[in-house]
Write a protein that holds these residues in place. Sequence first.
Motif, mmCIF file in Angstrom:
data_model
loop_
_atom_site.group_PDB
_atom_site.id
_atom_site.type_symbol
_atom_site.label_atom_id
_atom_site.label_comp_id
_atom_site.label_asym_id
_atom_site.label_seq_id
_atom_site.Cartn_x
_atom_site.Cartn_y
_atom_site.Cartn_z
ATOM 1 N N GLN A 341 -21.090 -24.999 -35.239
ATOM 2 C CA GLN A 341 -21.922 -25.072 -36.454
ATOM 3 C C GLN A 341 -21.068 -25.254 -37.714
ATOM 4 O O GLN A 341 -21.505 -25.896 -38.667
ATOM 5 N N LEU A 342 -19.842 -24.696 -37.679
ATOM 6 C CA LEU A 342 -18.913 -24.921 -38.801
ATOM 7 C C LEU A 342 -18.575 -26.407 -38.885
ATOM 8 O O LEU A 342 -18.641 -27.015 -39.962
ATOM 9 N N GLU A 343 -18.221 -26.959 -37.719
ATOM 10 C CA GLU A 343 -17.856 -28.385 -37.643
ATOM 11 C C GLU A 343 -18.998 -29.279 -38.109
ATOM 12 O O GLU A 343 -18.793 -30.251 -38.818
ATOM 13 N N ASP A 344 -20.206 -28.928 -37.681
ATOM 14 C CA ASP A 344 -21.385 -29.741 -38.012
ATOM 15 C C ASP A 344 -21.881 -29.500 -39.437
ATOM 16 O O ASP A 344 -22.888 -30.077 -39.848
ATOM 17 N N GLY A 345 -21.253 -28.593 -40.148
ATOM 18 C CA GLY A 345 -21.664 -28.302 -41.522
ATOM 19 C C GLY A 345 -22.943 -27.475 -41.605
ATOM 20 O O GLY A 345 -23.561 -27.374 -42.652
ATOM 21 N N LYS A 346 -23.352 -26.871 -40.471
ATOM 22 C CA LYS A 346 -24.582 -26.063 -40.479
ATOM 23 C C LYS A 346 -24.313 -24.675 -41.023
ATOM 24 O O LYS A 346 -25.240 -23.922 -41.333
ATOM 25 N N THR A 347 -23.046 -24.307 -41.053
ATOM 26 C CA THR A 347 -22.668 -23.064 -41.731
ATOM 27 C C THR A 347 -21.335 -23.350 -42.421
ATOM 28 O O THR A 347 -20.707 -24.378 -42.173
ATOM 29 N N SER A 348 -20.944 -22.444 -43.294
ATOM 30 C CA SER A 348 -19.718 -22.683 -44.042
ATOM 31 C C SER A 348 -18.799 -21.471 -43.905
ATOM 32 O O SER A 348 -19.269 -20.358 -43.649
ATOM 33 N N LYS A 349 -17.502 -21.714 -44.065
ATOM 34 C CA LYS A 349 -16.522 -20.616 -43.991
ATOM 35 C C LYS A 349 -16.804 -19.552 -45.040
ATOM 36 O O LYS A 349 -16.348 -18.415 -44.921
ATOM 37 N N ASP A 350 -17.535 -19.914 -46.076
ATOM 38 C CA ASP A 350 -17.829 -18.951 -47.152
ATOM 39 C C ASP A 350 -19.015 -18.059 -46.829
ATOM 40 O O ASP A 350 -19.285 -17.106 -47.553
ATOM 41 N N ASP A 351 -19.741 -18.410 -45.762
ATOM 42 C CA ASP A 351 -20.938 -17.622 -45.424
ATOM 43 C C ASP A 351 -20.599 -16.549 -44.397
ATOM 44 O O ASP A 351 -20.103 -16.866 -43.314
ATOM 45 N N PRO A 352 -20.900 -15.286 -44.703
ATOM 46 C CA PRO A 352 -20.605 -14.226 -43.733
ATOM 47 C C PRO A 352 -21.409 -14.380 -42.444
ATOM 48 O O PRO A 352 -22.611 -14.630 -42.489
ATOM 49 N N ALA A 353 -20.699 -14.262 -41.324
ATOM 50 C CA ALA A 353 -21.350 -14.392 -40.010
ATOM 51 C C ALA A 353 -20.930 -13.226 -39.126
ATOM 52 O O ALA A 353 -19.800 -12.754 -39.204
ATOM 53 N N THR A 354 -21.864 -12.776 -38.291
ATOM 54 C CA THR A 354 -21.526 -11.784 -37.273
ATOM 55 C C THR A 354 -21.755 -12.418 -35.908
ATOM 56 O O THR A 354 -22.811 -13.010 -35.657
#
Length: 369
Positions: A341-354
């Motif tokens: 999802q990071l690669e696909d731009g569906k989430t960003s390194k700046d968004d907290p994920a668990t």
Amino acid sequence: MAYEIKCSVCGQPSENLLDFKCSSCGQPLDMQLLFDFKLEKIFRNRYDVWRYATFLPYVKKTEIITLGEGWTPLIKFSENVYFKLENLNPTGSFKDRGSTVLISALHKLIEKARGYVSEDSSGNAGASMAAYAARAGLRAKIYVPETVCGPKFNQIQFYGAEVTKVAGSRARVAEEAQKVEEGKFYVGHIFHPLFRDGIRSLAYEMVEQLNWNVPKSVYLPVSAGTLLLGVIGGFKHLRDSGVLDEIPKIVACQTEQVSPLYHRFKNLSYAPPEKITSVADALVSTNPPLLELMVERLKEVNGDSIMVSENEIIGAFKELAKKGFFVEPSSAVAYASYKKQLEDGKTSKDDPATIVLTGTGLKTILRPD
Ligand SMILES: Cc1ncc(COP(=O)(O)O)c(C=O)c1O
Ligand SMILES: [Zn+2]
């Protein structure tokens, strides 16, 4: 009554905690909570699932069967990524949350009837249920596919469970486990609403351990759907109680081979492979009985679904191990999904994920290269 158990399809209420499906239409039962989550009702001196005992009102506090499950570490992996280490549960997976709650709620009833518990699983759920039955002093019969082998099967037997091997499909194994027999109480984790309900505690912990903040997204590997439905149930309870303003983006992660939820969620047709060969060997439900409920709930909370390839899973598994996290390949599916999802731009390194790491690598049948 603080809760109501109802059929997820026809709405018929169930009055008996032993019921595992609707007595009218046979569809899955679902827990409805009729009380709010209140911070002051947490048992702050307990560091296990039973920290939230108030919110599991069908269990008598004097009848809790525990092996110290839950309150697993939530640790910072990188700037905005947290891992929830469910691999550190007593039997090595998140399933212990379901087993402790289900066995605590039912063991006295079963003991009084001089009965035994029956479950169908050759994997983590079978091992977990066998352990909690042993802790409660109950006999357990675990039904498994004929072809079963490996560390999880060993674990089931070491806990003292009786094993019945069943030829044929996975559905046949479930049928045998459910077949009515003298003294038998079916507690199958996929069907039983109390098992799923115990997994609610995982959502509470994730939020409490972040000081009542929510990550932007939560990544979960999905097969039968007990983890997904349990976690969604917990987040919904927190939101409906006013503890949270919103529910994080729940991402249901599947393998390319076993992806019925992904396909249904995206309105695509799904044809399961003839034989499942995925390294993610805990994710095998090609036709999960809880599929409709999963689709409905995932849509309701505006979640998402993704599937990952074998190469992506193996890469994620190895990467995690090289960074000190030895988890099951099935658990690495969630990390692989996050990376995709990071690669696909569906989430960003700046968004907290668990990312929930669901099971220990010590049970893997993979060998190092
Ligand atoms: C390690 C691991 N992760 C994830 C899952 C998926 O959980 P569920 O079947 O509740 O979707 C399982 C189920 O067996 C599992 O053993
Ligand atoms: Zn019904």
